[in-house]
Design a protein around this motif. Sequence first.
Motif, mmCIF file in Angstrom:
data_model
loop_
_atom_site.group_PDB
_atom_site.id
_atom_site.type_symbol
_atom_site.label_atom_id
_atom_site.label_comp_id
_atom_site.label_asym_id
_atom_site.label_seq_id
_atom_site.Cartn_x
_atom_site.Cartn_y
_atom_site.Cartn_z
ATOM 1 N N UNK A 13 -4.042 2.216 -3.880
ATOM 2 C CA UNK A 13 -4.916 1.794 -2.784
ATOM 3 C C UNK A 13 -4.268 0.626 -2.054
ATOM 4 N N UNK A 14 -4.276 0.708 -0.726
ATOM 5 C CA UNK A 14 -3.650 -0.317 0.102
ATOM 6 C C UNK A 14 -4.695 -1.322 0.584
ATOM 7 N N UNK A 15 -4.346 -2.588 0.512
ATOM 8 C CA UNK A 15 -5.227 -3.661 0.960
ATOM 9 C C UNK A 15 -4.778 -4.191 2.314
ATOM 10 N N UNK A 16 -5.722 -4.328 3.221
ATOM 11 C CA UNK A 16 -5.423 -4.825 4.560
ATOM 12 C C UNK A 16 -5.216 -6.337 4.513
ATOM 13 N N UNK A 17 -4.016 -6.771 4.913
ATOM 14 C CA UNK A 17 -3.681 -8.194 4.912
ATOM 15 C C UNK A 17 -3.809 -8.826 6.301
ATOM 16 N N UNK A 18 -4.298 -8.034 7.271
ATOM 17 C CA UNK A 18 -4.501 -8.566 8.614
ATOM 18 C C UNK A 18 -3.223 -8.636 9.424
ATOM 19 N N UNK A 66 2.891 -4.887 15.159
ATOM 20 C CA UNK A 66 2.203 -3.949 16.043
ATOM 21 C C UNK A 66 0.787 -3.656 15.551
ATOM 22 N N UNK A 67 0.539 -3.929 14.259
ATOM 23 C CA UNK A 67 -0.752 -3.588 13.653
ATOM 24 C C UNK A 67 -0.900 -4.418 12.381
ATOM 25 N N UNK A 68 -1.882 -4.069 11.562
ATOM 26 C CA UNK A 68 -2.140 -4.821 10.337
ATOM 27 C C UNK A 68 -1.069 -4.584 9.274
ATOM 28 N N UNK A 69 -0.839 -5.611 8.468
ATOM 29 C CA UNK A 69 0.026 -5.502 7.293
ATOM 30 C C UNK A 69 -0.813 -4.962 6.136
ATOM 31 N N UNK A 70 -0.232 -4.050 5.356
ATOM 32 C CA UNK A 70 -0.931 -3.511 4.192
ATOM 33 C C UNK A 70 -0.084 -3.728 2.939
ATOM 34 N N UNK A 71 -0.765 -3.992 1.827
ATOM 35 C CA UNK A 71 -0.070 -4.154 0.549
ATOM 36 C C UNK A 71 -0.712 -3.244 -0.489
ATOM 37 N N UNK A 72 0.081 -2.853 -1.482
ATOM 38 C CA UNK A 72 -0.427 -1.983 -2.550
ATOM 39 C C UNK A 72 0.293 -2.307 -3.849
ATOM 40 N N UNK A 73 -0.463 -2.277 -4.936
ATOM 41 C CA UNK A 73 0.130 -2.456 -6.262
ATOM 42 C C UNK A 73 0.542 -1.084 -6.776
ATOM 43 N N UNK A 74 1.831 -0.909 -7.064
ATOM 44 C CA UNK A 74 2.352 0.386 -7.499
ATOM 45 C C UNK A 74 3.092 0.231 -8.824
ATOM 46 N N UNK A 75 3.603 1.339 -9.317
ATOM 47 C CA UNK A 75 4.334 1.318 -10.588
ATOM 48 C C UNK A 75 5.645 0.546 -10.488
ATOM 49 N N UNK A 76 6.128 0.310 -9.269
ATOM 50 C CA UNK A 76 7.376 -0.442 -9.094
ATOM 51 C C UNK A 76 7.120 -1.848 -8.565
ATOM 52 N N UNK A 77 5.855 -2.248 -8.531
ATOM 53 C CA UNK A 77 5.528 -3.590 -8.072
ATOM 54 C C UNK A 77 4.669 -3.574 -6.820
ATOM 55 N N UNK A 78 4.453 -4.751 -6.270
ATOM 56 C CA UNK A 78 3.613 -4.882 -5.085
ATOM 57 C C UNK A 78 4.433 -4.607 -3.828
ATOM 58 N N UNK A 79 3.964 -3.643 -3.035
ATOM 59 C CA UNK A 79 4.658 -3.254 -1.813
ATOM 60 C C UNK A 79 3.917 -3.773 -0.588
ATOM 61 N N UNK A 80 4.687 -4.084 0.448
ATOM 62 C CA UNK A 80 4.124 -4.500 1.733
ATOM 63 C C UNK A 80 4.666 -3.579 2.823
ATOM 64 N N UNK A 81 3.763 -2.960 3.561
ATOM 65 C CA UNK A 81 4.137 -2.068 4.659
ATOM 66 C C UNK A 81 3.799 -2.758 5.973
#
Length: 340
Positions: free
Chosen positions: A172-177, A219-234
Motif C-alpha cells: 500500500x502506497x502512502x501519499x506524502x503530498x 508534477x504530482x504527489x510523492x508516494x511511499x510504500x514499505x516493500x520486501x526490499x525496503x521503503x520505496x519513494x515514487x
Amino acid sequence: MSEEIKVHPIKSFKDYGLAKRNSEELTKKISSLQLDLELDDEETPKLESRIVEIEQKLEEQKNFINGFINAQANYDSKFLGSNLDYLLKMHGLRISDLEELLGVSAGYVSRTVNPDSKKRLSVDIVWKISAIFQVNVDDLLNIDFQIPTQSLCDVIAFFKKLKQETDEATIHWNNQGNKEEDHVGIFFRELEEGGLDGTKRYKYAPDGNANETKAVGLMDDIFSAETSIGQLYLLPLEDQFGEKGYELYRYTGREDYNQNYYDSNDPDLELICSTFDDKSNKLKGKCDELFKSVKLHESDFVISESAKSLIDRYLNPKKNNASDGFMNIPDGIDEELPFN
C-alpha cells in the motif's frame, strides 16, 4: 598570477564536447583581452603577451578538434538514422524542426541520413544532435534505441510486479503530498535567494545531488510504500522541457526520518531508476500504469497482515483448526476410542 590555459586532447565524443566548449571559452578570452588592450595603454605589453599565449593554445585545441573530425570521418552510422527517427517521434518533432535547430539548410539531415546516401553527417552536427536530445553520442551511433536492453527489461518487469502487488493490495502506497518544503533535506534544498514576494524557493536535489538528475520539479504527489526490499519513494517529475517522468528511490537512511536532515557525505537515498534516462521511452509507460494504480488504490481500506490473519481465523474456524497440525475429535467420540 595568470590563469592556466588548458587544452583538451580528444579520444572520444565526450572529449570532443569538452574541447569544443574550451575552444569557445578561449575565443571569448581573446576578445575580452583585445578590448582591454584598447582601453589600457599601460598594460599593453602584458596583454599582448597573454593574447599570443591564448591564441597558441586555441590553435592547438583546434588542431585536436580537426584531427578527431578527420579520424571519425568514416564513423559507423548504421543506427543513426533509425535513432534519429525515434528521437524525433518521442519529442514530437519533424526533421525540418531539427534542421532549423541545427542551423543547417532544409533537407540536409534528411538527405544525409537516408539509408541510400553514401554521405555522413559531420561529426560536429552529430555532436549537436546529441546535445539537443541529451543523449550520449556513442549511444546515438552504436545502440539501437528501439531494442530494449536486458537491464531495461528487468526494470520493466520490476515495475510490472510493483503494479501487480499494488492492485492486489499486497503493498500500500502512502501519499506524502507535493509540498517541496516538507521534503527539504531528502528530495529538495532551500535556495538562498527567495522569490520576489519574499517566499521561500526550493530546488529538486535528491540527497543534495541536483546535478545527477534531469528532473527539475514535482508534477504530482510523492508516494511511499514499505516493500520486501525496503521503503520505496515514487516521484512524478518534470524536466526542464516540461516532459513528465518518474524517479523511484529506496530510502536507506535512519529509521527516525528527519526531513530537515542533509549531509551529502551520508546519503539517505538509493536511485533505483529514472525514466529520464530511458532513451526508448518504454519505461515511462510502465511507470504511468503504476502511478495510476497507486492513485486508484490511494483510498483503499488497509489492515495489517496480523489483523488479516485474526479475521480469517475468526471467519473460518474450521479451516484454521484443520490446518493447525492436531487431530480434531468431535465431542463425545474420545470416550469410545479403544485406547481410553
